[in-house]
Design an enzyme around this catalytic site. Sequence first.
Site, PDB file in Angstrom:
ATOM      1  N   ASP A 197       2.234   1.914   9.301  1.00 45.09           N
ATOM      2  CA  ASP A 197       2.693   0.647   9.879  1.00 45.09           C
ATOM      3  C   ASP A 197       3.323  -0.347   8.904  1.00 45.09           C
ATOM      4  O   ASP A 197       4.501  -0.699   8.993  1.00 45.09           O
ATOM      5  CB  ASP A 197       1.534  -0.028  10.638  1.00 45.09           C
ATOM      6  CG  ASP A 197       0.225  -0.104   9.846  1.00 45.09           C
ATOM      7  OD1 ASP A 197       0.190   0.317   8.671  1.00 45.09           O
ATOM      8  OD2 ASP A 197      -0.775  -0.600  10.419  1.00 45.09           O
ATOM      9  N   GLU A 211      -6.809  -2.997   0.683  1.00 44.34           N
ATOM     10  CA  GLU A 211      -7.625  -3.936   1.451  1.00 44.34           C
ATOM     11  C   GLU A 211      -7.996  -5.152   0.616  1.00 44.34           C
ATOM     12  O   GLU A 211      -7.968  -6.290   1.093  1.00 44.34           O
ATOM     13  CB  GLU A 211      -8.901  -3.257   1.961  1.00 44.34           C
ATOM     14  CG  GLU A 211      -8.668  -2.110   2.927  1.00 44.34           C
ATOM     15  CD  GLU A 211      -8.175  -2.547   4.299  1.00 44.34           C
ATOM     16  OE1 GLU A 211      -7.966  -3.763   4.509  1.00 44.34           O
ATOM     17  OE2 GLU A 211      -7.972  -1.671   5.158  1.00 44.34           O
ATOM     18  N   ARG A 230      -6.506  -8.855   1.580  1.00 40.84           N
ATOM     19  CA  ARG A 230      -7.519  -9.791   2.076  1.00 40.84           C
ATOM     20  C   ARG A 230      -7.938 -10.793   1.004  1.00 40.84           C
ATOM     21  O   ARG A 230      -7.997 -11.998   1.255  1.00 40.84           O
ATOM     22  CB  ARG A 230      -8.751  -9.028   2.577  1.00 40.84           C
ATOM     23  CG  ARG A 230      -8.433  -8.066   3.704  1.00 40.84           C
ATOM     24  CD  ARG A 230      -9.688  -7.441   4.274  1.00 40.84           C
ATOM     25  NE  ARG A 230      -9.340  -6.247   5.058  1.00 40.84           N
ATOM     26  CZ  ARG A 230     -10.000  -5.822   6.111  1.00 40.84           C
ATOM     27  NH1 ARG A 230     -11.072  -6.471   6.532  1.00 40.84           N
ATOM     28  NH2 ARG A 230      -9.634  -4.727   6.750  1.00 40.84           N
ATOM     29  N   GLU A 261      -3.013  -7.588  15.854  1.00 43.01           N
ATOM     30  CA  GLU A 261      -1.569  -7.281  15.822  1.00 43.01           C
ATOM     31  C   GLU A 261      -0.787  -7.830  17.019  1.00 43.01           C
ATOM     32  O   GLU A 261       0.325  -8.345  16.864  1.00 43.01           O
ATOM     33  CB  GLU A 261      -1.347  -5.773  15.692  1.00 43.01           C
ATOM     34  CG  GLU A 261      -1.640  -5.212  14.312  1.00 43.01           C
ATOM     35  CD  GLU A 261      -3.122  -5.125  13.989  1.00 43.01           C
ATOM     36  OE1 GLU A 261      -3.957  -5.208  14.930  1.00 43.01           O
ATOM     37  OE2 GLU A 261      -3.476  -5.003  12.799  1.00 43.01           O
TER      38      GLU A 261
HETATM   39  C1  DMJ Z   1      -5.760  -5.912   8.837  1.00 44.60           C
HETATM   40  O1  DMJ Z   1      -6.581  -5.719   7.757  1.00 44.60           O
HETATM   41  C2  DMJ Z   1      -4.326  -5.976   8.421  1.00 44.60           C
HETATM   42  O2  DMJ Z   1      -3.570  -6.519   9.412  1.00 44.60           O
HETATM   43  C3  DMJ Z   1      -3.801  -4.634   8.096  1.00 44.60           C
HETATM   44  O3  DMJ Z   1      -2.476  -4.676   7.704  1.00 44.60           O
HETATM   45  C4  DMJ Z   1      -3.941  -3.746   9.292  1.00 44.60           C
HETATM   46  N1  DMJ Z   1      -5.279  -3.709   9.776  1.00 44.60           N
HETATM   47  C5  DMJ Z   1      -6.065  -4.898   9.868  1.00 44.60           C
HETATM   48  C6  DMJ Z   1      -6.108  -5.548  11.218  1.00 44.60           C
HETATM   49  O4  DMJ Z   1      -6.093  -4.742  12.292  1.00 44.60           O
END
Ligand code: DMJ
Length: 715
Positions: free
Chosen positions: A480, A348, A352, A617
């Site tokens: 994912d 994260e 981010r 998404e």
């Molecule tokens: C985000 O932090 C990123 O896109 C991550 O890869 C997946 N989850 C969240 C958004 O839903």
Amino acid sequence: MRLPVEGGGPMGGNEKRDSVIAKDDQGNIQPLTGEVQQQLAGLRKDLTTTISNLGREISEIPNEALMDGTEEEEDAEREEGSGASARNAFSSYQRSMKSLQQNIAAMERRHYRHSYARSVRQSYVGNLPDELSKGRVIKEENVPIDPGVSGRGDYQLIADRDDVIVDMGEASTQRKRRWNQLPRLQRVVFFMLAVAALVALIYVVASHADPSAPLAVPQENILTAPPPADNHPEVIENEVIVEEDVKKEGADQIIPPPGPPRKRSERQEAVVGAMKHAWKGYKTYAWGHDHLKPLSRSSNDWFRLGLTLVDALDTLWIMDLKDEFNEAREWVATQLNFNINQDVNLFESTIRILGGLLSTYHLTNDQLFLDKAVDIGDRLVAGFNSGSGVPFADVNLYSRKASNPKWGPDSSTSEVTTIQLEFRDLSRVTGNPIYEEKVNLVSEHIHKLPKTEGLVPIFINAQTGQWRAHSTITLGARGDTYYEYLLKQWIQTGRTRDFLRDDFNESVTGMEHLLARRTEPSNLLFFGELHGSKNFVNKMDELTCYLPGTLALGVHYGMPKHHMKIAEDLMYTCTLTWLRQPTNLAPEITYYNTQPTSTNEDFFVKSNDAHYLLRPETVESLWYMYHLTGNKTYQDWGWQMFQGIENYCKVENGYTSIGNVRSTIDTKPKDKMESFFLGETLKYLNLLFMEDQSAFSVDKWVFNSEAHPLPIYTH
Ligand code: DMJ
């Protein structure tokens, strides 16, 4: 009913299972009978319960680990629900183990007066597998193992009950006699040690078994079914149109930032207005904190790093919100401090914060952002100090010590494979190879691990570098972005690392084969999950809706053209998960109907899954689809989704996640504005409505998983 054997034993999945019993000193197999049997009944029951619980608990963990990237909520849910469940599972397992060990010790103490006890015990310690052998179980009804318990190598386990008959073949009588001739203590101790070894074996196997066992799913190719007919955007045939200068010479250098934004479209204007509104709420009530709580006019901290502010930097810049950008820059320059005693999630904080800083650096050429990126990169790189090089989930920013997540022993697959773009970029801009070396090793390691038709389990152990056995396979939470970064890494490195492209293509074939299904009655495409690595479940996370965009990007870069058909069909399904709800907002999880039913609904939503967390998404994919095809239907769909956000998430002091997308009256606001709403959702909506799509061409930029654009290199 015979239970199928899973997990890589040499006997394969359809062979009969073997019980574990002791050999005598001649190597003959003896059944356990009479008094010994009785004495062991209690312990066997304990073992059976332990095995059963362990299997169930292991199988439950992935199901409940679905709170991908929702920070505080994730923590809270872990505390209240799934995390607590996982933790309880392990402590329950540990308690069972301890109790079993105590029972064994008690048995040993009772018989300690026999002089041979210790020698018997010692003779077996350290060589237990040699003492285990196979007897064929010919009756297994009601064996309480479910699922997740398997054997490895030559030793298959059952929790045999009293009614299990062990077929000893011709030597049965002789072996029974020899066994009965042994001193009782020897038989008891021997069996106890075998039981203890098996429990240990179960744990090891459950953690590290080969996941490449064949899957019990239908073999038909679902995608041969006809596509949905209505409202389907026309596909523009895609050629590989990558600009030659990027492909050949490209730039192992910073790409010049795009010029000042052109005149905004009306829809873009509305999105920029949303960004201003969100920013104002954050600035007023949560300045410098991780998240805004717009209803209670307060803030929430997860990493104590001003997450929303850093995540929003490049969006502000792209939207040309100069005042807001400048005040954010000032905070970064004067307040952003990474030297704090704080555990952060590696993934994260990489996507981010590191990603946000690097992207802003590329866009602005402002050294401040690179300096900050190096600061946090140097701390986060400690996450890779594991036995295998696969990173731990968490890192302490001050001590630079890495650890497993508090709620379990393994890292998430998507997390360890979704940090490569950022660390590689950090190496490229600083000239310091260390960051890239670390993430390259992870990619190469994962490349070599066994997979299920290119699909991966969602948990991996950082110390051993091996998958957790029986992990869920999903394109949603914790799986994912592994697939996303295969393709994007290949693009980032100038399409020079073919194994990434090949793994991506193989995985898409696996998705088609093992995960794709069509709904009744409308024939909508969706991708389900394999629980316990094998049982198909017809659920799909909103998170999976990144996939149409990634597939379209792949086709643009020369992947098989039929991937575009998958992208279109899945894009349509994802869109319906939003627009068929009265709020025009998608739930976190949707279940799909694959059987003709009286309800005539293609999908349904459970109450616990009905929340919308301001996730990006689907609009991310809409942008790729529009960007790469020019079909304005995708813009129209995105506009309807944006109306849903405006109508049901916008509040006086910002935007809030909601708990229920199924009602326009009872939306159950959750009082939290996620950082990715500013970092991703509003950015992609802005890009979607941009009339001039050239500024952020996918030939020049690769967007990380948090929508932070990074340059494409030549190698
Ligand atoms: C985000 O932090 C990123 O896109 C991550 O890869 C997946 N989850 C969240 C958004 O839903």
